[in-house]
Design a protein around this motif. Structure first.
Motif, PDB file in Angstrom:
ATOM      1  N   GLU B 170      10.993  67.460  35.991  1.00 44.58           N
ATOM      2  CA  GLU B 170       9.677  67.811  36.530  1.00 44.58           C
ATOM      3  C   GLU B 170       9.772  68.853  37.653  1.00 44.58           C
ATOM      4  O   GLU B 170       9.333  68.618  38.777  1.00 44.58           O
ATOM      5  N   THR B 172       8.219  71.463  38.274  1.00 41.08           N
ATOM      6  CA  THR B 172       6.989  72.098  38.774  1.00 41.08           C
ATOM      7  C   THR B 172       6.003  71.088  39.355  1.00 41.08           C
ATOM      8  O   THR B 172       4.907  71.458  39.761  1.00 41.08           O
ATOM      9  N   ALA B 173       6.403  69.822  39.396  1.00 41.13           N
ATOM     10  CA  ALA B 173       5.451  68.769  39.782  1.00 41.13           C
ATOM     11  C   ALA B 173       4.881  68.967  41.179  1.00 41.13           C
ATOM     12  O   ALA B 173       3.736  68.610  41.448  1.00 41.13           O
ATOM     13  N   ASP B 176       1.949  74.489  42.931  1.00 43.58           N
ATOM     14  CA  ASP B 176       0.632  74.820  42.388  1.00 43.58           C
ATOM     15  C   ASP B 176       0.835  75.532  41.046  1.00 43.58           C
ATOM     16  O   ASP B 176       1.949  75.975  40.724  1.00 43.58           O
ATOM     17  N   SER B 177      -0.222  75.657  40.269  1.00 47.14           N
ATOM     18  CA  SER B 177      -0.070  76.126  38.895  1.00 47.14           C
ATOM     19  C   SER B 177       0.505  77.539  38.822  1.00 47.14           C
ATOM     20  O   SER B 177       1.331  77.847  37.958  1.00 47.14           O
ATOM     21  N   ALA B 180       4.118  77.286  39.711  1.00 47.95           N
ATOM     22  CA  ALA B 180       4.775  76.565  38.617  1.00 47.95           C
ATOM     23  C   ALA B 180       5.024  77.508  37.449  1.00 47.95           C
ATOM     24  O   ALA B 180       6.133  77.547  36.885  1.00 47.95           O
ATOM     25  N   SER B 181       4.028  78.284  37.113  1.00 38.08           N
ATOM     26  CA  SER B 181       4.152  79.218  36.012  1.00 38.08           C
ATOM     27  C   SER B 181       5.243  80.249  36.309  1.00 38.08           C
ATOM     28  O   SER B 181       6.070  80.582  35.445  1.00 38.08           O
ATOM     29  N   THR B 202       8.264  67.534  31.786  1.00 36.36           N
ATOM     30  CA  THR B 202       6.979  67.883  32.402  1.00 36.36           C
ATOM     31  C   THR B 202       5.850  67.117  31.720  1.00 36.36           C
ATOM     32  O   THR B 202       6.020  66.617  30.604  1.00 36.36           O
ATOM     33  N   HIS B 203       4.740  66.986  32.437  1.00 35.59           N
ATOM     34  CA  HIS B 203       3.558  66.499  31.735  1.00 35.59           C
ATOM     35  C   HIS B 203       2.409  67.500  31.920  1.00 35.59           C
ATOM     36  O   HIS B 203       1.257  67.214  31.677  1.00 35.59           O
ATOM     37  N   ASP B 204       2.798  68.695  32.363  1.00 36.99           N
ATOM     38  CA  ASP B 204       1.839  69.771  32.587  1.00 36.99           C
ATOM     39  C   ASP B 204       1.780  70.632  31.307  1.00 36.99           C
ATOM     40  O   ASP B 204       2.783  71.228  30.905  1.00 36.99           O
ATOM     41  N   LYS B 205       0.581  70.681  30.673  1.00 40.89           N
ATOM     42  CA  LYS B 205       0.458  71.378  29.385  1.00 40.89           C
ATOM     43  C   LYS B 205       0.762  72.867  29.500  1.00 40.89           C
ATOM     44  O   LYS B 205       1.397  73.464  28.628  1.00 40.89           O
ATOM     45  N   VAL B 207       2.780  74.323  31.463  1.00 42.37           N
ATOM     46  CA  VAL B 207       4.233  74.518  31.582  1.00 42.37           C
ATOM     47  C   VAL B 207       4.908  74.262  30.245  1.00 42.37           C
ATOM     48  O   VAL B 207       5.728  75.056  29.777  1.00 42.37           O
TER      49      VAL B 207
END
Lengths: 405, 223
Positions: B170, B172-173, B176-177, B180-181, B202-205, B207
């Motif tokens: 994780e 990028t947890a 910020d988006s 993270a990107s 990750t659980h960020d779509k 990412v």
């Protein structure tokens, strides 16, 4: 290694308060140890010096058995021959003496005392008996006697009063002679001031009908520390004669035992100091490891081996120990040197201290031998004590450690 | 050849109270060399456990993991550290840089453990920091850096010693988006430039959509 050293140093400075307490524990422990040892060594030195300078001399030569059972029958008939055998540059002074227990009487009282016949010219090269005559003067002729100040009080005699000495002479006859008091001996040591009387060597040889015989040859050397070695050398030189050669340690085994007892006591203090140092370091390291469990988990995850973790923790302990030892030496040595020059006045305990020949002002004495020894022991303790925390850190399970904190 | 073969991996945690939690319930997976893989799934699905087992930070109850054809689950614990040191780079959710060290020293850390000479370490770490625009932060401590900067330093620390694979749990947890990107883009560029395999959870779509392949974990199983 440099990066590990950097990490170790930065960990130490990370929690300055805790590191300072550990360093202070090591420094205070070592400084106290250095100072106490210097104090005890100083008092021992004074004790031995005073004992040998007050009465015994550093080395004594007697007829065999004299030390155990003193008497006129145990004498040295040819002292000059012995002296010619032991011509050595290390020997600073030589003096002949006669010793016997006698009855000393004044007009009012009689008391048993140790009578010493001394050579007024040579005795000052061995002892300070002449300087310890506080009232009156030292012996200047064969009709004079110097008595201890307490003895004088017990006999109720003053300067120029008569004291009669009675004993059995060497030939079995009754030895009896009257002497005039020329001075009072004031050493501060009760057993001397109470039970010692001095006449000249010649007067004692005449009194006891000894002709040229003497009881002992007292010797002094350049330094007390050399007495043992020189006594051993003398023993080899007089090996064929029936003589006993004794250094101050054998002359007064009680004094030697006292010194040994003190050294044992110091070793107990050393052990206690080491425990304090060990507890301080152990506490700091264990707290640090608990605080850094997460960090150790990361280190292990990244491939830091157990031995590298152990190195890192031990390095911290070595740094703490090293700083503590340096500060401990600085304070301990500075304190010992300051009081070594100024002295520590223990006047309040002067009676007890005088009886142990110490004197009421103690001058601490430093010795490099034990300084290095103590420094290494304290440093080694700080390393040994770090093994358990280091082992704990090295054996952390990375997943659990990372979750911690 | 696959870089990693995971065969029927199971892991159950037993708490002190005796409560059992099945984190992985027979996971099988193949990961190719130079892949850029996302392990997705909700919290508690077993993502971190899977990464920990691949990274030899933990041991499975049963099943095997083959790394370059060799079973790493059979490596004695004493040698695990050396395996990780030479083959695996880690990026953690909370950056986990060493606060006692500067950014550059953090990047150098794994190289130091590998015994790479100081001059080479310094040159490589400076080059890496320059490549991601962190040249001015080289002498700064982690607490003087932003979250994004810290995580970039953490990625550089993971790749500095040329591992075969980087495991990022994780990463990028905490970002910020946008940051993270940017971080995923950085990881992607490293993957392409150096050929290092990346597996990140990750659980960020947003990412996970940047990955070549997404493996979805649910209740300890790949679905």
């Amino acid at each position: 290694m440099i990066l590990f050293l950097k990490i170790a140093l930065r960990n130490i400075t990370r929690n300055k308060f805790r590191s300072s307490i550990t360093i202070a524990a090591i420094a205070i422990g070592l400084a106290s140890l250095v100072f106490i040892r210097a104090f005890v060594d100083g008092s021992h030195y004074q004790m031995i010096k005073n004992y040998t300078e007050f009465i015994s001399g550093q080395i004594q030569i007697h007829d065999q058995g004299f030390q155990e059972n003193m008497g006129l029958n145990k004498n040295i008939p040819n002292p000059q021959e012995i002296v010619s055998l032991i011509q050595m540059p290390q020997i600073k002074g030589k003096a002949f003496r006669v010793k016997e227990y006698v009855l000393a009487s004044s007009a009012e009282h009689s008391l048993g005392v140790l009578l010493m016949g001394v050579d007024p010219q040579n005795e000052p090269k061995i002892t300070e008996l002449d300087k310890r005559v506080r009232y009156g003067k030292f012996l200047s002729n064969d009709k004079e006697i110097v008595v201890g100040k307490i003895l004088a009080k017990s006999l109720n005699v003053g300067l120029q009063d008569k004291v009669v000495i009675m004993a059995q002479a060497f030939d079995g006859s009754l030895a009896s002679e009257a002497y005039r008091v020329s001075g009072f001996l004031d050493t501060g040591v009760e057993e001397l001031d109470k039970g010692l009387a001095l006449i000249t060597l010649k007067a004692s040889q005449d009194l006891f009908v000894l002709n040229n015989r003497i009881s002992e040859i007292a010797l002094s050397t350049e330094s007390i520390e050399h007495a043992d070695r020189i006594a051993a050398m003398i023993k080899q030189k007089v090996t064929n004669s029936k003589l006993e050669v004794l250094s101050w340690k054998e002359i007064s085994p009680a004094l030697m035992q006292w010194v040994e007892f003190d050294v044992t006591f110091i070793n107990i203090i050393l052990f206690i100091v080491l425990l304090v140092v060990a507890a301080g370091i152990l506490n700091t390291l264990l707290m640090g490891i608990l605080e850094r469990t997460h960090e150790f988990g990361i280190m292990i995850s990244l491939g830091t081996t157990r031995s590298q973790i152990i190195q890192m923790v031990t390095l911290e302990s070595i740094i703490l120990g090293f700083i503590g030892v340096c500060l401990g030496f600085a304070f301990g040595i500075a304190g010992s040197l300051y009081f070594g020059a100024k002295g520590i006045n223990l006047q309040a305990f002067s009676t007890a201290l005088n009886n142990y020949y110490t004197g009421s002002i103690i001058y601490p004495r430093l010795s490099t031998g034990y300084l290095i020894q103590y420094g290494l022991i304290v440093l080694l303790t700080s390393v040994i004590v770090s093994i358990y925390p280091a082992w704990r850190a090295a054996n952390l399970k990375p997943v659990e450690a990372i979750r911690h904190g | 050849m696959n870089l990693i073969e995971i065969q029927d991996l199971k892991k159950t945690y037993v708490e002190k109270t005796g409560v059992k939690t099945e984190a992985l319930r027979g996971v099988s997976l193949s990961i190719e060399e130079r892949a850029f893989i996302a392990i997705a799934g909700p919290s508690g699905s077993g993502k971190s456990t899977l990464l920990n087992l691949i990274g030899t930070l933990d041991t499975p109850d049963s099943g095997k993991i083959l790394f370059e054809g060799k079973e790493i689950t059979a490596i004695p614990p004493a040698f695990n550290a050396l395996f990780r040191l030479h083959k695996i780079g880690f990026v953690f959710q909370s950056y986990n840089l060493f606060n006692q060290l500067t950014a550059q020293e953090n990047v150098e850390y794994v190289m130091l453990l590998q015994g790479i000479p100081s001059k080479t370490r310094q040159e490589r770490s400076r080059k890496l920091l320059n490549s991601v625009g962190l040249e001015n932060t080289a002498r700064k401590r982690p607490n003087q850096l932003s979250g994004g900067q810290q995580q970039r330093v953490a990625v550089l620390r993971a790749i500095a010693a040329n591992p075969k694979i980087v495991l990022a749990d994780e990463p990028t947890a905490n970002l910020d988006s946008e940051t993270a990107s940017g971080l995923i883009d950085l990881m992607r560029s490293i993957n392409q430039e150096y050929g290092i395999t990346f597996i990140f959870s990750t659980h960020d779509k947003l990412v996970m959509n940047k990955a070549d392949k997404i493996h979805l974990l649910k209740d300890g199983k790949i679905v």
